[in-house]
Design an enzyme around this catalytic site. Structure first.
Site, mmCIF file in Angstrom:
data_model
loop_
_atom_site.group_PDB
_atom_site.id
_atom_site.type_symbol
_atom_site.label_atom_id
_atom_site.label_comp_id
_atom_site.label_asym_id
_atom_site.label_seq_id
_atom_site.Cartn_x
_atom_site.Cartn_y
_atom_site.Cartn_z
ATOM 1 C CE LYS A 237 12.997 -5.833 7.221
ATOM 2 N NZ LYS A 237 11.988 -6.268 6.234
ATOM 3 C CD GLN B 201 14.101 -1.929 17.895
ATOM 4 O OE1 GLN B 201 14.794 -2.424 17.015
ATOM 5 N NE2 GLN B 201 14.306 -2.140 19.169
ATOM 6 C CG LEU C 263 18.304 6.009 3.539
ATOM 7 C CD1 LEU C 263 17.719 5.585 4.882
ATOM 8 C CD2 LEU C 263 19.131 7.285 3.714
ATOM 9 C CB SER D 99 16.614 -8.482 4.051
ATOM 10 O OG SER D 99 17.236 -8.444 5.298
ATOM 11 C CB SER E 188 -2.064 -3.200 8.054
ATOM 12 O OG SER E 188 -2.425 -1.847 7.993
ATOM 13 C CG ASP F 143 -2.659 -6.501 12.197
ATOM 14 O OD1 ASP F 143 -1.427 -6.459 11.943
ATOM 15 O OD2 ASP F 143 -3.151 -6.079 13.262
ATOM 16 C CE1 TYR G 157 13.033 -2.934 9.678
ATOM 17 C CE2 TYR G 157 15.392 -2.492 9.611
ATOM 18 C CZ TYR G 157 14.174 -2.627 8.969
ATOM 19 O OH TYR G 157 14.103 -2.472 7.598
ATOM 20 N N GLY H 97 6.902 -4.372 6.378
ATOM 21 C CA GLY H 97 7.858 -4.291 7.478
ATOM 22 C C GLY H 97 7.656 -3.002 8.248
ATOM 23 C CB THR I 123 -0.900 0.035 1.252
ATOM 24 O OG1 THR I 123 -0.038 -0.145 2.400
ATOM 25 C CG2 THR I 123 -1.943 -1.049 1.218
ATOM 26 N NE ARG I 124 1.481 3.118 4.796
ATOM 27 C CZ ARG I 124 2.270 3.010 5.853
ATOM 28 N NH1 ARG I 124 3.332 3.774 5.973
ATOM 29 N NH2 ARG I 124 2.010 2.132 6.805
HETATM 30 P P1 NDP Z 1 6.574 1.936 4.458
HETATM 31 O O1 NDP Z 1 6.496 2.320 5.896
HETATM 32 O O2 NDP Z 1 6.503 2.995 3.429
HETATM 33 O O3 NDP Z 1 5.411 0.842 4.134
HETATM 34 C C1 NDP Z 1 5.220 -0.222 5.004
HETATM 35 C C2 NDP Z 1 4.255 -1.212 4.387
HETATM 36 O O4 NDP Z 1 4.111 -2.317 5.302
HETATM 37 C C3 NDP Z 1 2.873 -0.632 4.155
HETATM 38 O O5 NDP Z 1 2.318 -1.152 2.969
HETATM 39 C C4 NDP Z 1 2.100 -1.126 5.371
HETATM 40 O O6 NDP Z 1 0.702 -1.294 5.135
HETATM 41 C C5 NDP Z 1 2.715 -2.494 5.584
HETATM 42 N N1 NDP Z 1 2.471 -2.900 6.963
HETATM 43 C C6 NDP Z 1 2.882 -2.267 8.107
HETATM 44 N N2 NDP Z 1 2.357 -2.881 9.175
HETATM 45 C C7 NDP Z 1 1.615 -3.920 8.707
HETATM 46 C C8 NDP Z 1 0.814 -4.922 9.317
HETATM 47 N N3 NDP Z 1 0.647 -4.975 10.646
HETATM 48 N N4 NDP Z 1 0.188 -5.835 8.520
HETATM 49 C C9 NDP Z 1 0.307 -5.785 7.180
HETATM 50 N N5 NDP Z 1 1.042 -4.855 6.537
HETATM 51 C C10 NDP Z 1 1.684 -3.932 7.294
HETATM 52 O O7 NDP Z 1 7.891 1.046 4.343
HETATM 53 P P2 NDP Z 1 8.997 0.929 3.180
HETATM 54 O O8 NDP Z 1 8.323 0.870 1.860
HETATM 55 O O9 NDP Z 1 10.045 1.933 3.437
HETATM 56 O O10 NDP Z 1 9.643 -0.496 3.539
HETATM 57 C C11 NDP Z 1 9.256 -1.690 2.876
HETATM 58 C C12 NDP Z 1 10.193 -2.807 3.294
HETATM 59 O O11 NDP Z 1 11.527 -2.452 2.958
HETATM 60 C C13 NDP Z 1 10.195 -3.092 4.802
HETATM 61 O O12 NDP Z 1 10.250 -4.475 5.016
HETATM 62 C C14 NDP Z 1 11.482 -2.440 5.281
HETATM 63 O O13 NDP Z 1 11.993 -3.060 6.424
HETATM 64 C C15 NDP Z 1 12.376 -2.638 4.080
HETATM 65 N N6 NDP Z 1 13.477 -1.671 4.041
HETATM 66 C C16 NDP Z 1 13.205 -0.336 3.897
HETATM 67 C C17 NDP Z 1 14.258 0.570 3.860
HETATM 68 C C18 NDP Z 1 14.027 2.029 3.698
HETATM 69 O O14 NDP Z 1 15.026 2.770 3.755
HETATM 70 N N7 NDP Z 1 12.808 2.509 3.480
HETATM 71 C C19 NDP Z 1 15.662 0.121 3.969
HETATM 72 C C20 NDP Z 1 15.812 -1.313 4.098
HETATM 73 C C21 NDP Z 1 14.748 -2.170 4.115
HETATM 74 P P3 NDP Z 1 -0.385 -0.185 5.676
HETATM 75 O O15 NDP Z 1 -0.343 0.959 4.697
HETATM 76 O O16 NDP Z 1 -1.668 -0.915 5.672
HETATM 77 O O17 NDP Z 1 0.078 0.233 7.052
#
Ligand code: NDP
Length: 263
Positions: free
Chosen positions: A183, A112, A211, A165, A34, A61, A179, A109, A11-12
């Site tokens: 990972k 923390q 990042l 990861s 979620s 969720d 966190y 993901g 979603t994001r």
């Molecule tokens: P965002 O915070 O932009 O998006 C997080 C996503 O995870 C959303 O789609 C959210 O859905 C979903 N999510 C969160 N909580 C839940 C839940 N309880 N159940 C189901 N879905 C959930 O994160 P990023 O796009 O930045 O990160 C994506 C992945 O990349 C993660 O695993 C992160 O650890 C990894 N990552 C990111 C980095 C970065 O710099 N951004 C660096 C290294 C790894 P909803 O909209 O419904 O909340």
């Protein structure tokens, strides 16, 4: 038979870019967020470039593990290429249909926001459930479907599992204890799994990211963590989505060659 990608965290941020890219390449997507409210936002991101494409968005969720694994259906929306949209309760995987699971991207993901000593048991549980244990359950569910597809010889490429990861699995930055542990667990699980699923030609790849700017996760991070990450390689969500596509598509082994290797 038509390939389907299951993408969590769709979603994001990064997951959303992955779903935009896969659907633009003609892949049907099961996009997971979620809540129903968050998956509603995905409507305009899901592209139709092939007449057989269908998409589904599901609200699960993933912090609520293992309870969600006992549910057969989840609230969500179904979209077809003729422009129809239906709200209902749907399974993640449809067995026996003309669609088959060819790709799982574990992207959901959460980071923390506290030092290890100040992280409560509830926060620990939610981080491990979302970042690791729900991924393992989704991998197991997908692998069973993928093995069936391989036996039916239905796909032309080799199925693939990609676990998103973080380079924090190998870099020690204060404030990221659980966190980074979650990972590291996900990466190691995926690497060992790759050895186990190679027999069926199912690829499993851990993708540790540096990042990735422009995502909500980065807004939520403590500035000391962002400062520590600044010198490490950075990417955009679009670049990560391109990498996911190239792992899935370009490195896909030809099915005929696979059967030569695993008769
Ligand atoms: P965002 O915070 O932009 O998006 C997080 C996503 O995870 C959303 O789609 C959210 O859905 C979903 N999510 C969160 N909580 C839940 C839940 N309880 N159940 C189901 N879905 C959930 O994160 P990023 O796009 O930045 O990160 C994506 C992945 O990349 C993660 O695993 C992160 O650890 C990894 N990552 C990111 C980095 C970065 O710099 N951004 C660096 C290294 C790894 P909803 O909209 O419904 O909340």
């Amino acid at each position: 038979m038509f390939p389907v990608a299951v993408v969590t965290g769709a979603t994001r941020g990064i997951g959303r870019a992955i779903v935009q890219n896969l659907s633009a390449h003609g892949i049907s997507c099961v996009a997971i967020g979620s809540s129903l409210e968050s998956v509603m936002r995905l409507r305009s991101d899901l592209k139709f470039t092939s007449p057989h494409q269908m998409h589904r968005t599901l609200a699960i969720d993933l912090c609520n593990w293992p309870q969600w694994t006992e549910c057969k259906r989840f609230p969500g929306l179904s979209f077809s290429s003729d422009g129809l949209m239906k709200q209902g309760e749907y399974p993640i995987f449809d067995s026996g249909s003309k669609y088959y699971i060819d790709l799982l991207v574990n992207c959901a993901g959460r980071t923390q926001t506290s030092l290890g000593l100040k992280t409560s048991p509830t926060q620990m549980k939610e981080l491990m459930n979302l970042n690791f244990l729900s991924c393992v359950s989704l991998i197991n569910l997908s692998t069973r479907h993928m093995i069936r597809t391989v036996h039916r010889n239905a796909s032309t490429t080799t199925p693939c599992i990609i676990s998103i990861s973080s380079i924090l699995e190998n870099v020690a930055i204060p404030g990221t204890t659980i966190y980074s542990a979650s990972k590291a667990a996900l990466s190691q699980y995926t690497k060992v799994l790759a050895q186990e699923t190679a027999t069926w030609g199912i690829r499993a790849v851990a993708l540790p990211l540096g990042l990735v700017r422009e995502t909500d996760m980065i807004q939520d991070l403590d500035t000391s963590i962002v400062d520590a990450l600044k010198n490490l390689p950075s990417q955009t969500p679009k670049q990560v989505a391109d990498t996911v596509w190239s792992i899935y598509h370009r490195e896909g082994t030809d099915r005929a060659k696979l059967h030569e290797n695993f008769p």
